[in-house]
Structure formats: structure tokens, C-alpha cells
Design a protein around this motif. Structure first.
Motif, mmCIF file in Angstrom:
data_model
loop_
_atom_site.group_PDB
_atom_site.id
_atom_site.type_symbol
_atom_site.label_atom_id
_atom_site.label_comp_id
_atom_site.label_asym_id
_atom_site.label_seq_id
_atom_site.Cartn_x
_atom_site.Cartn_y
_atom_site.Cartn_z
ATOM 1 N N ALA A 86 -99.053 4.910 -42.505
ATOM 2 C CA ALA A 86 -98.236 3.702 -42.409
ATOM 3 C C ALA A 86 -97.793 3.488 -40.967
ATOM 4 N N LEU A 87 -97.840 2.224 -40.527
ATOM 5 C CA LEU A 87 -97.314 1.818 -39.230
ATOM 6 C C LEU A 87 -96.034 1.029 -39.481
ATOM 7 N N PHE A 88 -94.903 1.595 -39.057
ATOM 8 C CA PHE A 88 -93.592 0.976 -39.276
ATOM 9 C C PHE A 88 -93.218 0.173 -38.040
ATOM 10 N N LEU A 89 -93.245 -1.171 -38.164
ATOM 11 C CA LEU A 89 -92.987 -2.049 -37.028
ATOM 12 C C LEU A 89 -91.509 -2.394 -36.907
ATOM 13 N N ILE A 90 -91.033 -2.382 -35.667
ATOM 14 C CA ILE A 90 -89.702 -2.918 -35.367
ATOM 15 C C ILE A 90 -89.852 -3.948 -34.246
ATOM 16 N N ASP A 91 -88.846 -4.750 -34.049
ATOM 17 C CA ASP A 91 -88.846 -5.781 -33.012
ATOM 18 C C ASP A 91 -88.134 -5.219 -31.781
ATOM 19 N N ALA A 92 -88.898 -4.956 -30.705
ATOM 20 C CA ALA A 92 -88.294 -4.385 -29.495
ATOM 21 C C ALA A 92 -87.375 -5.375 -28.801
ATOM 22 N N ILE A 117 -93.804 1.673 -34.477
ATOM 23 C CA ILE A 117 -94.418 0.791 -33.483
ATOM 24 C C ILE A 117 -93.367 -0.212 -33.025
ATOM 25 N N ALA A 118 -93.059 -0.200 -31.739
ATOM 26 C CA ALA A 118 -92.109 -1.170 -31.174
ATOM 27 C C ALA A 118 -92.899 -2.376 -30.693
ATOM 28 N N ASN A 119 -92.959 -3.398 -31.523
ATOM 29 C CA ASN A 119 -93.737 -4.596 -31.196
ATOM 30 C C ASN A 119 -92.918 -5.552 -30.320
ATOM 31 N N LYS A 120 -93.596 -6.520 -29.740
ATOM 32 C CA LYS A 120 -92.999 -7.533 -28.852
ATOM 33 C C LYS A 120 -92.424 -6.887 -27.585
ATOM 34 N N HIS A 121 -93.103 -5.820 -27.126
ATOM 35 C CA HIS A 121 -92.674 -5.144 -25.892
ATOM 36 C C HIS A 121 -93.599 -5.608 -24.765
ATOM 37 N N ARG A 124 -90.102 -4.541 -19.121
ATOM 38 C CA ARG A 124 -88.928 -3.655 -19.091
ATOM 39 C C ARG A 124 -87.716 -4.249 -19.787
ATOM 40 N N ASP A 125 -87.716 -5.562 -19.956
ATOM 41 C CA ASP A 125 -86.568 -6.174 -20.619
ATOM 42 C C ASP A 125 -86.442 -5.697 -22.065
ATOM 43 N N GLN A 126 -87.547 -5.224 -22.663
ATOM 44 C CA GLN A 126 -87.512 -4.771 -24.049
ATOM 45 C C GLN A 126 -87.342 -3.256 -24.160
ATOM 46 N N ASP A 127 -87.125 -2.566 -23.033
ATOM 47 C CA ASP A 127 -86.966 -1.109 -23.079
ATOM 48 C C ASP A 127 -85.772 -0.652 -23.930
ATOM 49 N N PRO A 128 -84.616 -1.341 -23.900
ATOM 50 C CA PRO A 128 -83.498 -0.891 -24.750
ATOM 51 C C PRO A 128 -83.870 -0.810 -26.228
ATOM 52 N N GLY A 129 -84.606 -1.806 -26.717
ATOM 53 C CA GLY A 129 -85.031 -1.766 -28.108
ATOM 54 C C GLY A 129 -86.003 -0.630 -28.373
ATOM 55 N N LEU A 130 -86.861 -0.335 -27.370
ATOM 56 C CA LEU A 130 -87.796 0.779 -27.498
ATOM 57 C C LEU A 130 -87.051 2.103 -27.611
ATOM 58 N N LEU A 138 -88.367 9.372 -36.621
ATOM 59 C CA LEU A 138 -89.730 9.374 -37.169
ATOM 60 C C LEU A 138 -90.760 9.752 -36.113
ATOM 61 N N GLY A 139 -90.338 10.392 -35.045
ATOM 62 C CA GLY A 139 -91.281 10.841 -34.034
ATOM 63 C C GLY A 139 -91.419 9.863 -32.895
ATOM 64 N N ASP A 140 -92.568 9.979 -32.166
ATOM 65 C CA ASP A 140 -92.807 9.124 -31.004
ATOM 66 C C ASP A 140 -92.931 7.664 -31.400
ATOM 67 N N VAL A 141 -92.649 6.803 -30.440
ATOM 68 C CA VAL A 141 -92.709 5.355 -30.657
ATOM 69 C C VAL A 141 -93.744 4.765 -29.706
ATOM 70 N N ALA A 142 -94.588 3.897 -30.231
ATOM 71 C CA ALA A 142 -95.626 3.252 -29.423
ATOM 72 C C ALA A 142 -95.184 1.840 -29.070
ATOM 73 N N PRO A 143 -94.939 1.543 -27.781
ATOM 74 C CA PRO A 143 -94.592 0.164 -27.401
ATOM 75 C C PRO A 143 -95.859 -0.685 -27.280
ATOM 76 N N ILE A 144 -95.920 -1.787 -28.012
ATOM 77 C CA ILE A 144 -97.097 -2.660 -27.964
ATOM 78 C C ILE A 144 -96.646 -4.115 -27.973
ATOM 79 N N SER A 145 -97.596 -4.981 -27.686
ATOM 80 C CA SER A 145 -97.425 -6.419 -27.896
ATOM 81 C C SER A 145 -98.649 -6.902 -28.657
ATOM 82 N N ALA A 146 -98.504 -7.097 -29.957
ATOM 83 C CA ALA A 146 -99.644 -7.506 -30.782
ATOM 84 C C ALA A 146 -100.154 -8.883 -30.380
ATOM 85 N N GLU A 147 -99.261 -9.750 -29.935
ATOM 86 C CA GLU A 147 -99.669 -11.109 -29.569
ATOM 87 C C GLU A 147 -100.539 -11.106 -28.323
#
Length: 511
Positions: A86-92, A117-121, A124-130, A138-147
Motif C-alpha cells: 500500500a502507498l499511503f498518500l498525504i498532501d505535503a 508518500i508525500a505528494n504535491k512536493h 522547499r516550500d513543502q518541506d514542513p509537510g514532508l 510508518l518509516g521513510d517518506v518519499a517526496p514526489i509530485s505526481a502531477e
């Protein structure tokens, strides 16, 4: 079977955007409005050298009743139960919310690998959410931008160990299957050699030693088609049928799909417009592969003002273009109205085989009168496809639905039919003798030659003189004759006219 990966998270965190990115197509509807996705959707994803099944899910809501949000949660839970990872997405951008923490606690209790997965990253402005996402435990977090496709390679590092493990299990399973098949084949050969004494020249002997002669099966010219291929009576094309279920909102399309599958695959309810995405399900009926596609309800264009509904209707139109057989669901309590006729006309213009399915038939008292009214409207509105199959049933109870799939197979065979050229030209000669073509400028139009250009739908070329001047009424006469004489009811038939070039048309006369 393949590795299954589910994308889960609260509404509007970019699950469908990531799904589209991984499958390489815009299959899932995407909009800024939360809650667009309601049913789980499956797709084939590719990431580097890895290929796996990806599941898009509805946004997780803290609802446990029979509301829309509660049914969306049930769909997401089913996807999580059947996935391997499972990939658990959050909004960075927005950071963690109480809902993210709630479902992180729920996931932590499950014995399945879950990656955050920290999406919408996008910077650096989205680093706080990351950084907040690490607090989920839940372990390591992967910062991505799916768009924008940023950080997708991080998903490869997360999924690769699970994919390799699945490949190893698959390799061992295939090896065991091959060994079992070889062992069964060796046993069958040993039994055959022990029981039979076969002689290719003289025939074969039974247990008492009596010899029976062997024969070669001979085929006559009548057993072959015009291309020299053997004609097998009753043979049926076993390729996958693309079957779409369309209609107005709340006609029972999703209920019918669930009834055919025997499970609650998609959401159903009394609310109109529950389905938004077109959901495709691979299924088989009596060994025949079928791809069932449930679609969103189509209202009149002037009544649509919601942006998501416009996207849903556009997706339904795309499904119709790629379908082979289309089932138009009609609510028996509302009879056949203008919108139903518009959808049916659209299907026939696309050249698809059409079946009219009248749902909620158990609620009708005057069944004979309603059916007669329906038949009259179809005959007057669709002269180009007379004989459209009309079925009545109740999708909720299942009564009468057993007749649907045999009808689908029959009309698909008619839609795919090819007629030999020799038969067509004999038919053309007899048909034009019964009713001669019109006379134009003192000369009668001559229909010289006819052949089938393609099937699906049946399309024919006729070589004639003055093709542009042949009246449409005579073309309809030919189409109706083809439908009646070659038994092709309910499918659109197309005839294309063309004239042969006159080599002397542009030459000057000699004086």
C-alpha cells in the motif's frame, strides 16, 4: 496474477493523479474537487523494468454507515485487503491532518507493508509537510509530485524488493506447474502405449486383435470459403468482448454489473449520479472473456453544469467509441424518452451493436402495453437498425438477467459476420431485378459489383454508375434487404457507393 499495489489516503491528496502517472494514461478522472473517485479502479502500471497492478481508491472518510462516504470507505478497505503493498498518500502542501493520523493508526495495525508518500512536493516550500509525515511512524517518506512526475524514481526503490519477491514466487510456481504437467503427460503416454497397438498404414487393432482400417477425412469445395479456408459450422470467435453499460442516471447500470459479477464490485444506491468514473472489470462468461464497463449516467447536455459531471460524460462517450456491444439501460417506470433515443442514436452512429435493456420490469403492471409502446418508438426512430434486441428484467433481484449474456454473444456474432463475395453478388443481382434502380438523365443507374469491405459493423462497397446520384431511399432498400436476407437484425449496416473512372471522360472528340 501480478504484484498488486493500492494507493490510499484521504480525499484530494492526488491518488488518481499518481494512478494516471503510473499507468501512463489519463484513465481516472482528476479534479480539484474532493471525492471525485468513488469506486476502486485497476490498471497496469510500469515503473522502469517493473510491471504490476495498481489500484486507485476513493478517499478515506471516517464514516461507517450506508452513506456515500461510508460506501467509499468500504471500497477502499476492499482494495487494501487484496493488495500486496500500500502507498499511503498525504498532501505535503497542507501538512498532516487529524484524518491522516487516524488512518495511519489504522494502517499500522495491519500486517501489510505500507509506504508513506508525500505528494504535491514541488520545492522547499513543502518541506514542513514532508517532515511532519515522519511523525506517522510508518518509516521513510518519499517526496514526489505526481502531477509533474518529480520523485517517481523513489517509488521504484520502495517497490523493487516486493516485486523481486513476487517474481521469485511466480518462477517457482511456474516450475512446479511445468513439472506436474510433464508428469501427467508421461503417465498418459504410458497408458496409451500399453492399451493401443496403432499402425499408420493398416489401421489400429483392438484388444482382441481385430484390425480396423484408418481413413483420411476429405473435404469438398463446399467446405471451404472463397479464400480456401475451412468452414467450421458453429465456430465462434473467442476474442474478448468489450461490453459497455450506458444509460441515464439511476437506471440501474451499476446494479446490473454487480448482478452479473455476483459481488458488490461498484457502489449502488437510490441516489442518482453515484458512478462518476467508468469502471472496467475483466470477467468471463462460459469461458468467453468479457470486459464489462460500468459508466456514469448521461443527462441532457443543457442540464449539465457541474465540471465533474462533464468529465464523466466525456469518459462515457470514450467508452462507447471503444466498445463492441453496448447495453442501453432504460428505467421501465420512466419509459423511453428523448435522452434514451439520443444515446441509442449515438451508439449506432459509432457503429456499435446495441441491446436495449428495460430494467425495473417487476414494477410494471401493464407489461404488454409498455412493451408495444417501446417497440413502436424504436421502429420509427431507428429504421437503420431494425430488430434491436429488447430485454426486460430486474437487475436488483436478478430475474430475467440470465438472458442478457446469450443475447450479447449472438449480436456480437452478427456484428462480426462476413459474407462471401459470390453470395453478395448473387444477392445484388436478384435484389436489383426485384426493384430496379432509378433512371437518371435518361440512363438507369447500374449496380455492377458488391463486396464486404469489413465487419464490425458490416460494411459493404458497391461499384455502380453515377454513385452520387443514387437516392438514399434506394440505399435504405438495399440495407433492409441485406438485414432480412442474411439475418442481421439489430446491428448498423453501412453501404459505400463508388463509381469507376471513365478513361474517355476527359478526351476530346475527333472531328
Amino acid at each position: 496474477m501480478s504484484l498488486k499495489v493500492a494507493i490510499i489516503g484521504r480525499p484530494n491528496v492526488g491518488k488518481s493523479t499518481l494512478f494516471n502517472r503510473l499507468v501512463g494514461k489519463k484513465l481516472a478522472l482528476v479534479d480539484d474537487q474532493p471525492g471525485v473517485t468513488r469506486d476502486r479502479r485497476y490498471g497496469k502500471a510500469r515503473l522502469g523494468d517493473m510491471s504490476f497492478d495498481i489500484i486507485d481508491t476513493a478517499g478515506l472518510e471516517e464514516a461507517f454507515d450506508n452513506s456515500v462516504e461510508g460506501m467509499m470507505r468500504q471500497q477502499s478497505e476492499k482494495a487494501f485487503e487484496e493488495c500486496d503493498v500500500a502507498l499511503f498518500l498525504i498532501d505535503a502542501r497542507a501538512g498532516l491532518t487529524p484524518l491522516d493520523n487516524h488512518f495511519a493508526d489504522w494502517l499500522r495495525k495491519r500486517e501489510k507493508p505500507v509506504y508513506v508518500i508525500a505528494n504535491k512536493h514541488e520545492g522547499r516550500d513543502q518541506d514542513p509537510g514532508l517532515y511532519e509525515a515522519y511523525g506517522l511512524g510508518l518509516g521513510d517518506v518519499a517526496p514526489i509530485s505526481a502531477e509533474h512526475g518529480l520523485g517517481i524514481e523513489l517509488l521504484y526503490d520502495m517497490l523493487e524488493p516486493h516485486w523481486k519477491e513476487w517474481k521469485d514466487r511466480e518462477r517457482v510456481a511456474r516450475q512446479h506447474a511445468r513439472e506436474a504437467a510433464q508428469e501427467a503427460l508421461n503417465e498418459a503416454r504410458a497408458d496409451s502405449l500399453a492399451d493401443e497397438d496403432f499402425d499408420d498404414e493398416d489401421g489400429f487393432a483392438d484388444d482382441e486383435g481385430e484390425v480396423f482400417p484408418s481413413y483420411e477425412i476429405e473435404f469438398s469445395e463446399d467446405d471451404e470459403d472463397e479464400d480456401g479456408e475451412l468452414i467450421v459450422e458453429g465456430a465462434r470467435d473467442n476474442s474478448k468482448i468489450q461490453l459497455a453499460i450506458v444509460g441515464r442516471p439511476n437506471a440501474g447500470k451499476s446494479t446490473l454489473l454487480n448482478q452479473l459479477l455476483g459481488e458488490e464490485r461498484v457502489m449502488t444506491g437510490p441516489q442518482a449520479g453515484l458512478t462518476r468514473d467508468s469502471i472496467a472489470v475483466d470477467w468471463s462468461y462460459e469461458g468467453r472473456p468479457i470486459r464489462l464497463v460500468d459508466t456514469a449516467g448521461m443527462r441532457r447536455k443543457k442540464k449539465i453544469d457541474d465540471r465533474v459531471e462533464k468529465l464523466s460524460v466525456a469518459d462515457t462517450l470514450r467508452v462507447i467509441r471503444y466498445a463492441q456491444v453496448v447495453v442501453l439501460m432504460i428505467d421501465a417506470t420512466n419509459t423511453l424518452d428523448k435522452q434514451d433515443l439520443t444515446i441509442a442514436r449515438m451508439v449506432l452512429e459509432e457503429g456499435r451493436a446495441l441491446i436495449i435493456a428495460v430494467n425495473k420490469w417487476d414494477a410494471i403492471i401493464d407489461k404488454k402495453g409498455v412493451m408495444q409502446e417501446l417497440r413502436d418508438k424504436l421502429d420509427t426512430s431507428f429504421a437503420q437498425a431494425k430488430g434491436i434486441p429488447v430485454l426486460t428484467f430486474s437487475a436488483l433481484t436478478g430475474r430475467g438477467t440470465d438472458r442478457l449474456m446469450p443475447t450479447v454473444l449472438d449480436i456480437h456474432d452478427i456484428w462480426s459476420r462476413r459474407i462471401p463475395t459470390s453470395q453478395l453478388n448473387r444477392w445484388l443481382e436478384a435484389t436489383t431485378e426485384r426493384h430496379l434502380p432509378p433512371v437518371i438523365s435518361g440512363r438507369r443507374i447500374r449496380l455492377r459489383y458488391m463486396t464486404q469491405a469489413k465487419s464490425r459493423p458490416p460494411s459493404f462497397f458497391i461499384n455502380c454508375s453515377k454513385a452520387a446520384e443514387l437516392p438514399e431511399s434506394y440505399t435504405r432498400y438495399l440495407i433492409n434487404g441485406l438485414r432480412e436476407d442474411f439475418d442481421m437484425p439489430g446491428v448498423p449496416i453501412r453501404i459505400y457507393l463508388r463509381s469507376s473512372d471513365n478513361p474517355f471522360a476527359n478526351k476530346k472528340k475527333k472531328r
